[in-house]
Design a protein around this motif. Structure first.
Motif, PDB file in Angstrom:
ATOM      1  N   GLU A 164      78.416  40.716  64.201  1.00  0.00           N
ATOM      2  CA  GLU A 164      79.607  41.442  64.641  1.00  0.00           C
ATOM      3  C   GLU A 164      79.644  41.448  66.172  1.00  0.00           C
ATOM      4  N   VAL A 165      79.828  40.251  66.707  1.00  0.00           N
ATOM      5  CA  VAL A 165      79.649  39.992  68.132  1.00  0.00           C
ATOM      6  C   VAL A 165      80.658  40.720  69.013  1.00  0.00           C
ATOM      7  N   ASP A 166      81.905  40.760  68.620  1.00  0.00           N
ATOM      8  CA  ASP A 166      82.926  41.400  69.458  1.00  0.00           C
ATOM      9  C   ASP A 166      82.665  42.898  69.624  1.00  0.00           C
ATOM     10  N   GLU A 167      82.346  43.563  68.525  1.00  0.00           N
ATOM     11  CA  GLU A 167      82.055  44.993  68.612  1.00  0.00           C
ATOM     12  C   GLU A 167      80.778  45.237  69.416  1.00  0.00           C
ATOM     13  N   ALA A 168      79.774  44.399  69.196  1.00  0.00           N
ATOM     14  CA  ALA A 168      78.523  44.525  69.946  1.00  0.00           C
ATOM     15  C   ALA A 168      78.779  44.347  71.440  1.00  0.00           C
ATOM     16  N   GLU A 203      76.203  63.054  70.007  1.00  0.00           N
ATOM     17  CA  GLU A 203      76.175  62.755  71.444  1.00  0.00           C
ATOM     18  C   GLU A 203      76.947  61.463  71.702  1.00  0.00           C
ATOM     19  N   PRO A 204      78.266  61.546  71.815  1.00  0.00           N
ATOM     20  CA  PRO A 204      79.103  60.347  71.942  1.00  0.00           C
ATOM     21  C   PRO A 204      78.803  59.478  73.169  1.00  0.00           C
ATOM     22  N   GLU A 205      78.160  60.028  74.177  1.00  0.00           N
ATOM     23  CA  GLU A 205      77.871  59.253  75.389  1.00  0.00           C
ATOM     24  C   GLU A 205      76.405  58.822  75.468  1.00  0.00           C
ATOM     25  N   HIS A 206      75.708  58.790  74.370  1.00  0.00           N
ATOM     26  CA  HIS A 206      74.287  58.422  74.330  1.00  0.00           C
ATOM     27  C   HIS A 206      74.171  56.907  74.502  1.00  0.00           C
ATOM     28  N   MET A 207      73.864  56.466  75.713  1.00  0.00           N
ATOM     29  CA  MET A 207      73.874  55.043  76.040  1.00  0.00           C
ATOM     30  C   MET A 207      72.779  54.257  75.325  1.00  0.00           C
ATOM     31  N   SER A 208      71.616  54.847  75.117  1.00  0.00           N
ATOM     32  CA  SER A 208      70.568  54.129  74.378  1.00  0.00           C
ATOM     33  C   SER A 208      71.017  53.864  72.947  1.00  0.00           C
ATOM     34  N   ALA A 209      71.680  54.849  72.337  1.00  0.00           N
ATOM     35  CA  ALA A 209      72.199  54.649  70.982  1.00  0.00           C
ATOM     36  C   ALA A 209      73.232  53.528  70.977  1.00  0.00           C
ATOM     37  N   LYS A 210      74.093  53.503  71.983  1.00  0.00           N
ATOM     38  CA  LYS A 210      75.107  52.449  72.059  1.00  0.00           C
ATOM     39  C   LYS A 210      74.470  51.084  72.281  1.00  0.00           C
ATOM     40  N   CYS A 211      73.419  51.053  73.069  1.00  0.00           N
ATOM     41  CA  CYS A 211      72.712  49.799  73.327  1.00  0.00           C
ATOM     42  C   CYS A 211      72.103  49.246  72.031  1.00  0.00           C
ATOM     43  N   PHE A 212      71.387  50.097  71.299  1.00  0.00           N
ATOM     44  CA  PHE A 212      70.759  49.631  70.064  1.00  0.00           C
ATOM     45  C   PHE A 212      71.776  49.405  68.951  1.00  0.00           C
ATOM     46  N   LEU A 213      72.889  50.122  68.985  1.00  0.00           N
ATOM     47  CA  LEU A 213      73.962  49.836  68.047  1.00  0.00           C
ATOM     48  C   LEU A 213      74.507  48.435  68.327  1.00  0.00           C
ATOM     49  N   GLY A 214      74.655  48.099  69.601  1.00  0.00           N
ATOM     50  CA  GLY A 214      75.080  46.756  69.962  1.00  0.00           C
ATOM     51  C   GLY A 214      74.116  45.693  69.459  1.00  0.00           C
ATOM     52  N   ILE A 215      72.825  45.959  69.581  1.00  0.00           N
ATOM     53  CA  ILE A 215      71.816  45.002  69.102  1.00  0.00           C
ATOM     54  C   ILE A 215      71.954  44.816  67.595  1.00  0.00           C
ATOM     55  N   ALA A 216      72.029  45.927  66.860  1.00  0.00           N
ATOM     56  CA  ALA A 216      72.130  45.829  65.398  1.00  0.00           C
ATOM     57  C   ALA A 216      73.405  45.090  64.985  1.00  0.00           C
ATOM     58  N   LEU A 217      74.510  45.412  65.642  1.00  0.00           N
ATOM     59  CA  LEU A 217      75.768  44.733  65.325  1.00  0.00           C
ATOM     60  C   LEU A 217      75.698  43.245  65.648  1.00  0.00           C
ATOM     61  N   SER A 218      75.091  42.904  66.778  1.00  0.00           N
ATOM     62  CA  SER A 218      74.996  41.485  67.141  1.00  0.00           C
ATOM     63  C   SER A 218      74.128  40.725  66.146  1.00  0.00           C
ATOM     64  N   GLN A 219      73.094  41.358  65.656  1.00  0.00           N
ATOM     65  CA  GLN A 219      72.224  40.710  64.670  1.00  0.00           C
ATOM     66  C   GLN A 219      72.952  40.492  63.340  1.00  0.00           C
ATOM     67  N   LYS A 220      73.940  41.330  63.062  1.00  0.00           N
ATOM     68  CA  LYS A 220      74.738  41.169  61.847  1.00  0.00           C
ATOM     69  C   LYS A 220      75.906  40.211  62.047  1.00  0.00           C
ATOM     70  N   ALA A 252      70.723  41.293  78.809  1.00  0.00           N
ATOM     71  CA  ALA A 252      70.047  40.200  78.091  1.00  0.00           C
ATOM     72  C   ALA A 252      70.869  39.762  76.889  1.00  0.00           C
ATOM     73  N   TYR A 253      71.472  40.698  76.191  1.00  0.00           N
ATOM     74  CA  TYR A 253      72.282  40.352  75.019  1.00  0.00           C
ATOM     75  C   TYR A 253      73.627  39.761  75.417  1.00  0.00           C
ATOM     76  N   LEU A 254      74.210  40.248  76.497  1.00  0.00           N
ATOM     77  CA  LEU A 254      75.481  39.703  76.953  1.00  0.00           C
ATOM     78  C   LEU A 254      75.333  38.270  77.446  1.00  0.00           C
ATOM     79  N   ASN A 255      74.185  37.954  78.012  1.00  0.00           N
ATOM     80  CA  ASN A 255      73.958  36.624  78.588  1.00  0.00           C
ATOM     81  C   ASN A 255      73.281  35.655  77.644  1.00  0.00           C
ATOM     82  N   SER A 256      73.099  36.061  76.388  1.00  0.00           N
ATOM     83  CA  SER A 256      72.427  35.144  75.453  1.00  0.00           C
ATOM     84  C   SER A 256      73.401  34.332  74.647  1.00  0.00           C
TER      85      SER A 256
END
Length: 121
Positions: A92-96, A73-90, A117-121
């Motif tokens: 990998e800020v630009d990709e997140a 499901e390439p347009e699954h926004m919740s997956a993209k949101c949590f992928l961003g969280i996981a990447l930011s925690q690692k 919240a993640y964009l503004n932190s």
């Protein structure tokens, strides 16, 4: 073992509750059981990935989100949101950031709130 969707949802909810109460070990055990018997269901995969993010197992979460859920499901926004969280925690800020910005444009209110919240932190 065949399990009904309702049983898998109940087990997932129990895993979430354990996770959010800080019982990461029990949460992981529950979610691994859910994953083992509900392998093909996207909501189950999401639950496992979210629990892995909360447990700090970012690589496993990224694998599930990127290589399993978003492949189906390439347009699954919740997956993209949590992928961003996981990447930011690692770190990998630009990709997140790219994922969070996409979620801000296309996600629902809950997803946009998390991304913001993640964009503004």
């Amino acid at each position: 073992m065949q399990a009904s969707v309702e049983l898998l949802q109940l087990m997932s909810q129990t895993g979430y509750m354990a996770c959010f109460k800080g019982d990461i070990k029990r949460s992981q055990l529950i979610m691994e059981g859910v994953e083992a018997i509900g392998v093909e269901q996207i909501p189950i995969k999401m639950g496992v990935a979210i629990a892995k993010v909360y447990a700090g197992d970012y690589d496993y979460a990224i694998d599930i989100l990127r290589n399993q859920i978003l492949q189906l499901e390439p347009e699954h926004m919740s997956a993209k949101c949590f992928l961003g969280i996981a990447l930011s925690q690692k770190g990998e800020v630009d990709e997140a950031k790219a994922f969070f910005e996409e979620v801000m444009r296309l996600g629902n209110q809950d997803e946009r709130s998390i991304a913001s919240a993640y964009l503004n932190s």
